[in-house]
Design an enzyme around this catalytic site. Structure first.
Site: not given
Length: 533
Positions: A133-134
């Site tokens: 995700e990040s």
């Protein structure tokens, strides 16, 4: 100091009871991950990696290494092999230093995530989802307006009680976002009868998208497992990416990817602050850098915690007792710095807020005002940082300034002041840059709204920009929108504003193709404000 597990359960219950939306979780829109080509240059400024774990033997690694605990809790079928997984795994194998940096960076947060997933009896591969995700960057902000390590979009964050205010964005809160993400994933798994691959696909694409794909396959007499569904391209790569990461963590030597040991103990502890506190003051009390404090408390946008709570700070576990004792000795009136402002005739709350880099909402809350009405002669309390603005290196303003001023090879910076009617698309067309580029330079998403007076950094390749930059101080160059008058010519306008005709033509593509200009036509000019006109 409360035990982390107890606190986490209470926080999780608070999230579910504080839902801001009446929509079903099944109706929530997709939450796209941050761009897959995350570059370390785009990660948080000052995001230092934690110190490596020192071990004396292989046996001590087995006893102390968090990766061992994580592998023991795997619950997905990692024996599956196909081209979609191999493509993702091969990418990480070609970039081992990137994988090492991202997983080492996870040390601040991974123990807490593993602990919470274990408590819910969830497959521990889910603890690796922030890599997808990040890249474990708590300040990651995607093109889809998703924020934080779990990349919550605004509407889904609202559903799970992750509040967004001027002071903070709880989508970046380590505790609240983790518990919200695990709540969400469990709900999605329940919806698909415990199928975690379908739950993961739904986390990325939305439950409705996955359900529709299942129905189509059912109607066609085809299998309905994840690998058989026709899903968006990003989602088809999303689940294989997590599986590839989990396979590498399971056997890093097999793929020749180094995996730095992580201590199997809490990295941070939670301390009740009892109220709002300046972050520079808090970092000093805890004897840690303010960067470390921001990285453990990335939800805070400003120089202080939110006046609305939760009144807590996460600090390194070995500094929690020191911080608690120092905080108890600090007089309440020294936790924040306040200025007293005497209201003058003609003042309004909006203007006072702008001058003091705050908002009318903040001033109303602090001064217990019911509306924006203020009376001359009375006094307003205005919050301000205790240290210089340069000290708060990971505040929203500092991160924005760092990103806007980061040099881009072959480009020159222009400061564009937003005017009424401006949009990112129109501005990008004006400067011949991409909308996504423009948004990324300004820590925005392409769909974000602009505010009149907001300053955007535009890194242009245009020849006109080079001319402006060559004058020296870029801070003295401003954009001017000039309306052509009767009798005007390009030569007269160029002479008036001390620019060249070629400059004007390069800044205004429609002018370049025409011989004459017309009254009422609007021109964009970049002028040195030190000149007198």
């Amino acid at each position: 100091m409360k035990r982390l597990f107890t606190v986490a359960v209470l926080v999780s219950m608070g999230i579910m009871s504080g839902c801001a939306s009446h929509h079903s979780v099944d109706e929530l829109p997709p939450m796209q991950a941050a761009d897959p080509s995350v570059d370390d240059m785009d990660l948080a400024n000052g995001m230092d990696e934690p110190a490596p774990v020192e071990v004396d033997s292989v046996a001590s690694i087995d006893n102390e290494d968090l990766w061992v605990r994580l592998r023991a809790g795997y619950g997905l079928d990692l024996s599956v092999e196909n081209d979609r997984i191999r493509v993702q795994r091969d990418w990480y194998a070609r970039h081992p230093k990137y994988f090492e940096r991202v997983t080492t960076r996870s040390e601040r947060y991974l123990h807490y995530i593993v602990e919470q997933a274990e408590a819910r009896n969830m497959p521990l591969e889910l603890a690796l989802l922030p890599v997808v995700e990040s890249a474990f960057d708590p300040f990651a902000y995607s093109h889809g307006r998703a924020a934080g390590p779990w990349q919550f979009i605004p509407s889904t964050g609202d559903y799970f009680g992750l509040h967004r205010t001027w002071w903070e964005d709880q989508r970046r809160d380590v505790i609240k976002s983790t518990n919200a993400a695990l709540d969400y994933l469990q709900k999605l798994a329940n919806r698909f009868d415990g199928d975690w691959l379908l739950a993961l696909a739904s986390y990325n694409a939305g439950g409705g998208t996955v359900s529709r794909a299942i129905r189509k396959n059912e109607e066609a007499g085809k299998p309905t497992d994840f690998w058989s569904l026709k899903l968006p391209r990003e989602t088809k790569a999303y689940v294989p990416k997590l599986i590839a990461i989990a396979q590498i963590v399971q056997d890093p030597d097999k793929y020749d990817i180094p995996l730095q040991p992580i201590r199997n103990e809490p990295y941070f502890a939670e301390v009740d602050t009892g109220g709002q506190i300046d972050l520079a003051q808090a970092a000093k009390l805890a004897d840690i850098s303010i960067e470390e404090l921001y990285l453990l408390n990335p939800s805070y946008n400003r120089w202080a915690t939110s006046p609305d709570g939760p009144h807590r700070l996460l600090v390194p576990a070995d500094r929690a007792e020191r911080f608690s004792l120092a905080l108890a000795e600090l007089p309440v009136d020294q936790r924040m710095q306040w200025a007293r402002y005497e209201i003058r005739p003609g003042d309004n709350l909006g203007a006072i807020a702008r001058r003091n880099r705050t908002t009318p909402e903040v001033l109303r809350s602090i001064n217990h005002l019911k509306n924006n009405t203020i009376i001359a002669g009375r006094t307003l309390l205005i919050p301000g940082p205790a240290a210089g603005s340069d000290s708060y290196t990971l505040s929203a303003d500092s991160r924005l300034a760092d990103n806007q001023n980061r040099q881009r090879d072959g480009r020159q910076k222009i400061d564009h002041t937003v005017r009424s009617g401006d949009t990112l698309w129109e501005i990008s067309r004006q400067y011949k840059v991409g909308v996504k580029e423009l948004a990324r330079w300004n820590n925005m998403a392409p769909g974000d709204k602009l505010s009149i007076g907001q300053t955007l950094a535009v890194w242009s390749k245009g020849t006109g920009t080079t001319t402006v930059a060559s004058r020296g101080d870029n801070n003295m160059v401003r954009q001017v929108r000039y309306s052509v008058r009767n009798g005007d010519s390009l030569y007269a306008i160029a002479d008036r504003f001390n620019v060249s005709v070629n400059d004007i033509r390069s800044w205004n593509s429609k002018v370049a193709s025409k011989r004459y200009i017309q009254p009422g036509q609007r021109l964009t000019l970049y002028v040195d404000i030190r000149q007198s006109y």
